[in-house]
Design an enzyme around this catalytic site. Sequence first.
Site, PDB file in Angstrom:
ATOM      1  N   LYS A 168       0.817  -1.217   0.000  1.00 58.90           N
ATOM      2  CA  LYS A 168       0.000   0.000   0.000  1.00 58.90           C
ATOM      3  C   LYS A 168       0.851   1.268   0.000  1.00 58.90           C
ATOM      4  O   LYS A 168       0.455   2.293  -0.523  1.00 58.90           O
ATOM      5  CB  LYS A 168      -0.945  -0.011   1.198  1.00 58.90           C
ATOM      6  CG  LYS A 168      -2.073  -1.020   1.027  1.00 58.90           C
ATOM      7  CD  LYS A 168      -3.224  -0.762   1.989  1.00 58.90           C
ATOM      8  CE  LYS A 168      -4.437  -1.577   1.603  1.00 58.90           C
ATOM      9  NZ  LYS A 168      -4.270  -3.013   1.860  1.00 58.90           N
ATOM     10  N   GLU A 173     -10.269   6.636   2.896  1.00 57.91           N
ATOM     11  CA  GLU A 173     -11.169   5.737   3.590  1.00 57.91           C
ATOM     12  C   GLU A 173     -10.334   4.542   4.023  1.00 57.91           C
ATOM     13  O   GLU A 173      -9.302   4.250   3.430  1.00 57.91           O
ATOM     14  CB  GLU A 173     -12.294   5.272   2.657  1.00 57.91           C
ATOM     15  CG  GLU A 173     -11.903   4.170   1.665  1.00 57.91           C
ATOM     16  CD  GLU A 173     -10.945   4.622   0.562  1.00 57.91           C
ATOM     17  OE1 GLU A 173     -10.929   5.829   0.256  1.00 57.91           O
ATOM     18  OE2 GLU A 173     -10.207   3.771   0.024  1.00 57.91           O
ATOM     19  N   SER A 205       1.946  -9.778  -0.727  1.00 58.38           N
ATOM     20  CA  SER A 205       1.565  -8.366  -0.617  1.00 58.38           C
ATOM     21  C   SER A 205       1.863  -7.732   0.739  1.00 58.38           C
ATOM     22  O   SER A 205       2.040  -6.524   0.838  1.00 58.38           O
ATOM     23  CB  SER A 205       0.080  -8.222  -0.946  1.00 58.38           C
ATOM     24  OG  SER A 205      -0.705  -9.074  -0.118  1.00 58.38           O
TER      25      SER A 205
HETATM   26  C1  PLP Z   1      -5.042  -4.059   1.404  1.00 58.38           C
HETATM   27  C2  PLP Z   1      -4.291  -5.296   1.180  1.00 58.38           C
HETATM   28  C3  PLP Z   1      -4.583  -6.163   0.106  1.00 58.38           C
HETATM   29  C4  PLP Z   1      -5.731  -5.965  -0.842  1.00 58.38           C
HETATM   30  O1  PLP Z   1      -5.642  -4.819  -1.657  1.00 58.38           O
HETATM   31  P1  PLP Z   1      -5.420  -4.882  -3.220  1.00 58.38           P
HETATM   32  O2  PLP Z   1      -5.785  -3.522  -3.672  1.00 58.38           O
HETATM   33  O3  PLP Z   1      -6.298  -5.942  -3.786  1.00 58.38           O
HETATM   34  O4  PLP Z   1      -3.993  -5.187  -3.455  1.00 58.38           O
HETATM   35  C5  PLP Z   1      -3.791  -7.277  -0.057  1.00 58.38           C
HETATM   36  N1  PLP Z   1      -2.776  -7.561   0.789  1.00 58.38           N
HETATM   37  C6  PLP Z   1      -2.470  -6.752   1.826  1.00 58.38           C
HETATM   38  C7  PLP Z   1      -1.330  -7.137   2.702  1.00 58.38           C
HETATM   39  C8  PLP Z   1      -3.214  -5.596   2.053  1.00 58.38           C
HETATM   40  O5  PLP Z   1      -2.906  -4.819   3.105  1.00 58.38           O
END
Ligand code: PLP
Length: 400
Positions: free
Chosen positions: A104, A126, A386
């Site tokens: 993010k 948000e 992620s």
């Molecule tokens: C917010 C989040 C996501 C989901 O968001 P995307 O916009 O689909 O990438 C995925 N993994 C983590 C660790 C997150 O914090």
Amino acid sequence: MRDVSPWREPVPASGTMGDPRARGRFGEYGGRYAPESLVEACREVDEAFREARADPGFRGALAELLALHAGRPTPLTPARRLSQELGVRLYLKREDLTHTGSHKINNVLGQALLAARMGRRRLIAETGAGQHGVATATAAALLGLEATVFMGERDIERQALNVFRMRMLGAEVIPVTTGSRTLKDATSEAMRHWVGVTGDSHYCVGSVIGPDPYPWMVREFQRVIGDEARGQCAAELRTGVPDHVVACVGGGSNAAGTFAGFADTSARFVGVEAEGGAGAARGRLGVLHGCRSLFLQDDDGQIVEAHSIAPGLDYPGVGPEHAHLRDLGRARYVTVTDEEAVAAAVRLARTEGIVPALESAHALAWVIRAAGGELPAGSTVLMTLSGRGDKDISTLKELV
Ligand SMILES: *Cc1c(COP(=O)(O)O)cnc(C)c1O
């Protein structure tokens, strides 16, 4: 300075995952379904973003922030022990190692820098579980901007630690008491608030959703994941490109950023959604939060609330570009249950010494499932990890 700036390999406007241009559409999805004053504000964001991405000064400043503050480039880690068990060659793109612990940060640093360039003094955001709110508060503090974060009252109760984190970083957290008092309502409220303050505030959307240019702009800020991974795969793999590129999908930003780096290759794209938040796999055409895309709806067209153990996958829709990639057959969208995700998180912890975010564990759960079936032995798989699992420890503690 190392070249870590996004947009290293511009994709032609006509190609898949290129520039949606003035129409702001991905096939039949996307658009700018917003009140007139926000349409104008979105037009200004679009214009400023197009100028900024063409400006080497902006690109350099963003590359420097990503390197010195966010810790880019992130490594591509071969998951050696797990690969051996699964019979495939799995590589992890380590967004969990960034500052604040997820991808993010890539997007919020880009939008915060853009907001400062536009002369805005405040970011509006948000947040559901608080991850995007914390990232926005972080970027705002770093660039000397104010941050106002809208959060559902129920989420505020459930995520007390992240609420404190945002306040610690100097952000104002505004409780949203309408509707189900969760992310969907916080997003509506943030957009409503933006109407009155577009001249002084930038709305920092957290995924590849919302009115044009957000889905495109957020993908471009996240494509640093895919561009880096492309170069790392070229150095690491004999074929240069993995057979499969896999990422979890909430709104779809880490997946879109990863896919974008491989759009011109033969790699197969797999987006992994939560069983209870499968906008791409099971959503129906609708309009929400400024864009036309696929959303979970009941027979009356009312938006159905999503449910997932992973807070970042708890969104009832998916970004318009994913809907388009699905229609084109360029990407496939699959679902994973809470139980499969938890099992995958435990398995990664015990084979590789990495506790993943529960969102990322969804992507891994698909890899584990497919390795016993459709993935031929020896297939190469690039998976975007992620985020890190620290935020999910109290959830995991109850289940493992
Ligand atoms: C917010 C989040 C996501 C989901 O968001 P995307 O916009 O689909 O990438 C995925 N993994 C983590 C660790 C997150 O914090």
